[in-house]
Write a protein that holds these residues in place. Structure first.
Motif, short mmCIF file in Angstrom:
data_model
loop_
_atom_site.label_atom_id
_atom_site.label_comp_id
_atom_site.label_asym_id
_atom_site.label_seq_id
_atom_site.Cartn_x
_atom_site.Cartn_y
_atom_site.Cartn_z
N ASP A 302 0.83 -1.25 0.05
CA ASP A 302 0.03 -0.03 0.13
C ASP A 302 0.84 1.23 -0.03
OD1 ASP A 302 -2.32 -1.32 -0.09
OD2 ASP A 302 -2.99 -0.95 1.97
N LEU A 303 1.97 1.23 0.67
CA LEU A 303 2.84 2.23 0.62
C LEU A 303 3.26 2.75 -0.75
CD1 LEU A 303 4.94 1.31 3.80
CD2 LEU A 303 2.81 2.48 3.85
N GLY A 304 3.55 1.86 -1.67
CA GLY A 304 4.19 2.03 -2.94
C GLY A 304 2.84 2.80 -3.67
N ALA A 305 1.73 2.22 -3.50
CA ALA A 305 0.60 2.45 -4.13
C ALA A 305 0.13 4.02 -3.78
CB ALA A 305 -0.49 1.64 -3.95
N PHE A 306 0.21 4.38 -2.68
CA PHE A 306 -0.12 5.72 -2.09
C PHE A 306 1.08 6.57 -2.87
CE2 PHE A 306 -2.52 4.11 1.46
CZ PHE A 306 -4.00 4.91 1.25
N THR A 307 2.27 6.33 -2.48
CA THR A 307 3.21 6.87 -3.29
C THR A 307 3.32 7.47 -4.74
OG1 THR A 307 4.97 6.36 -1.53
CG2 THR A 307 5.71 7.62 -3.50
N LYS A 308 2.89 6.58 -5.32
CA LYS A 308 2.58 6.62 -6.72
C LYS A 308 1.34 7.41 -7.20
CE LYS A 308 5.35 2.70 -8.58
NZ LYS A 308 6.35 3.68 -9.11
N ALA A 309 0.62 7.19 -6.46
CA ALA A 309 -0.96 7.94 -6.75
C ALA A 309 -0.72 9.47 -6.48
CB ALA A 309 -2.06 7.15 -6.13
N ILE A 310 -0.18 9.71 -5.40
CA ILE A 310 0.05 11.02 -5.00
C ILE A 310 1.00 11.75 -5.80
CG2 ILE A 310 0.97 12.62 -2.96
CD1 ILE A 310 -0.11 10.43 -1.16
N GLU A 311 2.10 11.31 -6.19
CA GLU A 311 3.10 11.93 -6.92
C GLU A 311 2.90 11.90 -8.53
OE1 GLU A 311 7.07 10.15 -6.03
OE2 GLU A 311 7.15 11.49 -4.31
N SER A 312 1.72 11.23 -8.70
CA SER A 312 1.31 11.51 -10.23
C SER A 312 0.93 12.88 -10.33
CB SER A 312 -0.01 10.52 -10.32
OG SER A 312 -1.06 10.93 -9.74
N ASN A 313 0.62 13.74 -9.44
CA ASN A 313 0.26 15.29 -9.51
C ASN A 313 1.81 15.58 -8.90
OD1 ASN A 313 -0.28 17.64 -8.90
ND2 ASN A 313 -2.16 17.34 -8.27
N LYS A 314 2.56 16.28 -9.90
CA LYS A 314 3.66 16.93 -9.63
C LYS A 314 3.77 17.93 -8.83
CE LYS A 314 5.16 13.82 -12.67
NZ LYS A 314 5.91 12.49 -12.11
N GLN A 315 2.52 18.40 -8.27
CA GLN A 315 2.53 19.51 -7.11
C GLN A 315 2.91 18.74 -5.84
OE1 GLN A 315 -0.77 22.27 -6.98
NE2 GLN A 315 -1.85 20.65 -8.31
N ARG A 316 3.08 17.66 -5.82
CA ARG A 316 3.25 16.78 -4.57
C ARG A 316 4.60 16.00 -4.61
NH1 ARG A 316 -2.65 15.75 -5.29
NH2 ARG A 316 -3.54 17.61 -4.55
N SER A 317 5.24 15.81 -3.33
CA SER A 317 6.28 14.81 -3.29
C SER A 317 6.04 14.08 -2.02
CB SER A 317 7.69 15.62 -3.25
OG SER A 317 7.67 16.51 -1.98
N VAL A 318 6.47 13.00 -1.90
CA VAL A 318 6.33 11.91 -0.73
C VAL A 318 7.26 11.45 -0.25
CG1 VAL A 318 4.83 9.84 -0.36
CG2 VAL A 318 4.05 11.17 -2.06
N THR A 319 7.30 11.42 1.28
CA THR A 319 8.32 10.72 2.06
C THR A 319 7.67 9.60 2.58
OG1 THR A 319 9.35 12.94 1.94
CG2 THR A 319 10.06 11.14 3.60
#
Length: 671
Positions: A302-319
């Protein structure tokens, strides 16, 4: 007619004779001659009455002929009019409809298609997309149990859908090629890749695929313009062997807002189609990037799924960080996902009061969550359960369409009853086929605080299922983006929210949606909303009313000419308004082709054991179809049972016989 039914008919006649004899001849010494008439009337009436009850049936064998189906499918897209083939197609249609040989052998039906297929009652040649694959599949499904063939009248240039050259068709396809089949030198921008967002004072890449179709080497210039000013230029050398090249330009984003650009490649000498030499795009420059933190105590897909989904919008970066190893301040992040929290998350919840999403699962410490006084608790047992999701169409907090939630795989969480206060459920739990009123995804608001809860692990399966459904992650990523955008925003909730893009293509349907809340921030379905759209150059103004659709308002706008537009969305009787701008680019995807795709149509015909023809070869096509022995008329016979008698007429005769008998008896004083 069976022997038993024949026996019943004879028995009925004998009963009629017996009744007539008993009434008019039995123990009657002096028999007047009129008794014979009365006897005949009574015998017939009783016989016909019993015959009516017997209702004898005759088995009749009906024979009929079934001709093979011939479906004529016509390309109704803009490319047909671009190639000026309207009159040729109409002439072809008349030829097929009036051909005695063709109609004598086949049962013809006619269809037109663009993005969708429909009956060819009238041809407009104005569909903005072509989906040949879907048209062929639709005909095969429509006549799946019938023999026949398909005549496909098209230029073979498809703009959407799967590759039709590999379609599985049980019916033989005979393409009739329209359009210019002459090969011209042509250069075009085949594909343009650019992010929708950039950040101020940064550079963003624009990647263009330049394609050349010709024999001799050529020199061209690829350029990018902004507001009529050239901001990038590069000379290119292409040839028959080196016929494509990818060019990347890194442009500066020095001003916040929406910016419009035009990418173009210079015209070749004598080039016929120059409309595919230019493509428009837009980039929204934002002031800062949103930082998202995912806190977890376990490793999970799930951590990877959330990361990729959120970062598909280039306004956002995930840690992503383990809660026991996190160093820094939680306040550095605009939004935090607390994945399967336990007692180690206590410092985070003590410090953070809003802008977070809790995701629970089989490793979650619900005893800890129940002590946080977040407004959501669970009475649970240490046993996991699978929960499916059901979409709540009455969810009002933000606009989120149903992306197929009901068909997604179940999420896993600890079994138990959920209690939530001051919440809105976007998705309900569905347990063992029954939808409950307990949430599986909910947003909660307590004063200025807001956060969300996803009750279940395994959302990575949702992202995979969405890809299988849509052949793209876009729908799922947009759903996660909407959730993050709402929960991470500290702005005051708006009463009027409008969803509209910055750039549209000419002849594209513009879908606009709006969410309106009353003064108590409850959805108001009684509101009357309209949008006024004005061309900023010509000042031409159009007003379109929104219509209610589930829990939002929607409007579809067609027919806007290319240009810059401003819009104003207003609510009747209210001061609440929303304004903005968008652009309609002069781009027709159906006009991006310089000639018919003869190769692919020939490949389709070969795969389905058919043949290709040009528009002037309709007589050859008709003769081949008529002479082909694999198409033949099938004779079928059906055995049906039909009533030997017509009950209405027989009932009329019975009443007539009894009436005549009554009058004769009255006349001779027998009554």
């Amino acid at each position: 007619m069976s022997t038993l039914v024949l026996f019943y008919i004879i028995l009925a006649l004998l009963v009629g004779v017996a009744v007539g004899y008993f009434q008019y001849f039995f123990k009657v010494k002096n028999t007047p001659k009129y008794h014979i008439v009365l006897f005949a009337l009574r015998t017939l009436s009783i016989f016909f009455l019993l015959l009516l009850l017997i209702n004898p049936q005759l088995k009749i064998k009906e024979t009929f002929n079934i001709k093979p189906k011939l479906s004529v499918v016509v390309d109704n897209s803009l490319s047909t009019s671009f190639f000026k083939e309207e009159s040729n197609i109409e002439e072809l249609m008349r030829e097929f409809k009036s051909s005695n040989k063709l109609n004598g052998k086949f049962d013809l039906d006619f269809f037109s298609f663009g993005e969708e297929i429909q009956s060819a009652d009238s041809l407009t040649f104005n569909d903005s997309h072509t989906n040949i694959h879907k048209a062929i599949k639709s005909i095969n499904n429509l006549h799946k149990d019938e023999d026949g063939a398909i005549i496909l009248i098209s230029d073979g240039n498809q703009t959407i859908g799967e590759d039709y050259a590999y379609v599985n068709s049980k019916k033989t396809i005979y393409p009739v090629i329209i359009g210019d089949t002459t090969k011209y030198e042509d250069i075009k921008i085949g594909q343009l890749n650019v992010n929708k967002y950039s950040y101020i004072n940064n550079k963003f890449p624009v990647e263009a695929l330049i394609q050349y179709d010709g024999e001799k080497p050529v020199n061209v210039v690829y350029s990018i313009f902004k507001s009529g000013r050239k901001i990038f230029s590069k000379p290119l050398n292409l040839s028959k062997e080196n016929n494509s090249i990818t060019v990347t330009a890194n442009l500066s984003s020095d001003k916040e807002g929406v910016h419009y650009y035009s990418a173009s490649v210079s015209k070749l000498p004598g080039e016929k189609n120059v409309k595919n030499n230019t493509k428009n795009f837009s980039v929204e420059v934002i002031d800062e990037q949103a930082k998202v933190l995912i806190l977890t105590s376990i490793m999970h897909p799930d951590l990877g799924a959330f990361t990729k989904a959120i970062e598909s919008n280039k306004q956002r970066s995930v840690t992503v960080s383990n809660i026991t190893k996190f160093k820094g301040s939680f306040e550095e992040y605009q939004f935090v996902i607390a994945y399967q929290p336990n007692i180690y998350f206590k410092p985070f919840f003590d410090e953070r009061k809003s802008n977070f999403l809790i995701v629970t699962g089989s490793k979650t410490d619900w005893n800890f969550i129940n002590t946080l006084e977040l407004g959501i608790t669970k009475s649970y047992i240490n046993q996991s359960e699978d929960y499916n999701a059901t979409y709540n169409s009455n969810y009002l907090t933000f606009i989120q369409k149903d992306i197929g939630f009901n068909d997604f795989p179940p999420l896993k969480d600890k079994f138990g009853a959920v209690s939530a206060k001051d919440h809105q459920s976007l998705l309900f739990q569905k347990l063992q086929g029954f939808t409950t009123d307990e949430p599986i995804l909910a947003t909660l608001e307590k004063g200025e605080q807001k956060f969300g809860v996803l009750l279940g692990e395994g959302i990575w399966k949702w992202r995979a299922a969405s890809y299988l459904r849509e052949t793209s992650f876009q729908e799922f990523d947009a759903f996660v983006g909407n959730l993050v955008q709402f929960l991470s925003s500290n702005k005051k909730r708006k009463r009027l929210d409008v969803k509209i893009e910055n750039l549209y293509l000419a002849n594209e349907t513009i879908d606009i949606s709006a969410l309106y809340l009353d003064s108590n921030f409850k959805f108001d379905s009684r509101a009357s909303i309209q949008i006024a759209i004005e061309n900023t150059i010509t000042k031409e103004k159009k007003i379109f009313p929104f219509s209610l659709s589930n829990s939002s308002f929607k409007v579809e706008v067609d027919g806007l000419a290319p240009g810059d537009y401003s819009y104003l969305v207003s609510v009747e009787g209210q001061t609440v308004k929303k304004s903005g701008r968008f652009k309609v680019a002069d781009f027709q995807i159906e006009e991006q082709f310089s000639n018919a795709n003869t190769e692919k149509l020939t490949q389709l015909a070969t795969k389905t054991e058919g043949s290709t023809f040009f528009s002037h070869e309709q007589n050859n096509l008709i003769n081949q179809l008529v002479d082909d022995k694999k198409y033949f008329t099938v004779q079928k016979s059906v055995e049906k049972e039909r009533g030997l008698i017509h009950w209405k007429w027989l009932l009329f005769v019975i009443v007539g016989l009894l009436t005549v008998e009554w009058f004769l008896r009255k006349y001779y004083g027998k009554i």
